[in-house]
Structures are given as C-alpha cells and as structure tokens.
Design an enzyme around this catalytic site. Sequence first.
Site, PDB file in Angstrom:
ATOM      1  CB  SER A 126      -2.633  -0.507  -7.354  1.00 38.72           C
ATOM      2  OG  SER A 126      -2.906   0.873  -7.940  1.00 38.72           O
ATOM      3  CD  GLU A 128      -2.486   5.717  -8.216  1.00 40.27           C
ATOM      4  OE1 GLU A 128      -1.478   6.308  -7.949  1.00 40.27           O
ATOM      5  OE2 GLU A 128      -3.537   6.373  -8.814  1.00 40.27           O
ATOM      6  CE1 TYR A 138      -5.051   1.065  -2.754  1.00 46.72           C
ATOM      7  CE2 TYR A 138      -3.459   1.706  -4.422  1.00 46.72           C
ATOM      8  CZ  TYR A 138      -4.519   1.086  -4.107  1.00 46.72           C
ATOM      9  OH  TYR A 138      -5.137   0.424  -5.054  1.00 46.72           O
TER      10      TYR A 138
END
Length: 327
Positions: A126, A128, A138
């Site tokens: 990801s 992120e 996460y």
Amino acid sequence: MTTHLITGVTGQDGVLLARALLARGDRVVGTVRPQSPQRAAMTVYLDGVEVVEHELTDAAGFAALLASVAPDRIYNLAAHTSVGSSWADPERTRAFNQDAVLAQLDAVLVHRARTGTDTRYFQASSAEEHGHATDSPYALAKAAATAAVMDAREQHGLFACAGVLHPHESPLRRRGFVVRKITRAAAEIALGRAESVTLGNLEVTRDWSAAADLVAAMALMLDADQPTDLVLASGVLHTLHDVLELAFTAAGLGDATQYLTHDATLVRPSDTSVLAAPPAELARTEQALGWRASTPLATVIDQMVMADLTRLESGVEESPSYLPNRH
C-alpha cells in the site's frame, strides 16, 4: 495451463484479477473466509473460479492449500483493508496484514524445498506505507509485509514482489470506502432517496486509478522475467472534493456542495493530506512492464454512479452488468 491462487477473491481486486486470468485460459483458485457474508453475493462474478474456504490467519491451512492446489502463482489480496478502522483493532490488522504474509512466504519456501516448484508470489502492498500516516496499524503491518517479501526475494531467491498500490476504484468497490460512499450517495439523492452526504476532509488528495488497470499490472508483475517491487498508480492527483463533483455531475445533480454535510469526526487520527506516486517510480514501472494506468478518474466515477443508480432502481446489488468496461 498456469494455475493461479488468489486470496480474497471476492473483493474488488480479486474479482477483476480472477476474470482477467480466466480470460487468458488459465486455472484460477480463489479463497474466501469461512462463512463470509460476501461469498453468496460476489460469486455471481466468479463463474469458472474454483472457490475454496480459507481463513487468512490459518498458517497450516495455507500450507495444505499449496499442497492441494499446487499453484504456479499466488496473489495475496486478502487483508484488513481500512486504515481508519485499523486504529480500533491493531491486533487483528497485524494478524491479517503482516503475520499472515510472513506465514505464507514461509509456506511457499517449504513447498519449494519439498516439491522443487518455483511458485511466484505477489503481495498487495500500500502507498499508505510511505505517507504521513506511517504510524497507523495498517501502514505498519503493510510495511512489515513488504519487507518480508523483499527478504524472501533477496535472501532466499523466491520470485516474490510487492505492488505498491495507490487507491483504485470500480463499481465493485465496497460501500465502506469513501469513493463508493460518494457514488452511492449521489445515486440515492438523484433518485430522491436521500438528501445529503456526510464527509470529513475534502482536501485529502490521492492518486485514484481504475482497479481494472491495476490488476492488469499485478498479472504483468508475475509475468516478468525478474521480480521487483513496483508502484502502481496513474500519476494524476485529485482531491476528494474533485471526486464529489465528478460523482454528482455524473448523477445529473450539479453543484455537490448544496448536498454536503461536514463531520469532523470522520477525519482519521493520523492521515496523509497528499499521497502522490513519485514520477520516477512510475517511469520505472512503465519501463519494467510496458504498462501505465490509462482510464481517467471521471470515467471510473461515471461507471460507479451508473452502477449504483441501476442497483437502486433494480434492487439487484451485484450483477456482471456492473463490471467496469476497459477504456
């Protein structure tokens, strides 16, 4: 015939990837969680896929799956997918997004030692991991999983790679994600079934792409001569306000702000205001794969709104007619 194993096959990416691989004439086996509430609804998209139950955190079960399926390629798409909700359940997030990946890689290495099979492995990483919210459960778990992929490749010679995915959408996106929340609200308001949509920070800026474009790149990564980690994105930035305007225009509603309610509690505890794919990384992806995301966000949003209008008018939530068209 190549055999592909896709974890999380009933998710947006799993469905689109499975269909693309089936279209090549390959065998596709996909996993779903036992007693998954999505399974019945999403199997309408999975004709031809061998769907099997598997709990992502079951390491022994994954090893048994390798023995029974004997996949040539594995795409790990199953995960805890929400940055926001990861704060409320960090242990579950780590179990799904980190520990399960480490266990899968270990199982693939053991399977190779036992059978001599050079199984190729793709991890859905990801963007992120590289934003300002790297302290989120996460992002931390995803970053640890990416590091494990690199270790399996560099230390153990496994054909393993991570696709660093920026946000990507389609009519199959779940309603818990903000873009689908917006397209559904636009459809509901257009049909007189709602009066407003409630959102948080509209200045959040992302590189949103078409999910169908990105799953094509996933397959190309495992088709490549050499494994490498690559950034998968369009290179075009939009704010959430842009998404809102595109959706309400597609629904024929005009100015979206007249339907908007702001709620500060929807802002994440830690967030990245702007999350852009580095141009040099996108150039490296294009050079490695001969691929670039090509579907404009306006087209994606239009497809999503049209599908949501049809859902509301027909009462049919899932249908192959909602599948995105490639442009």
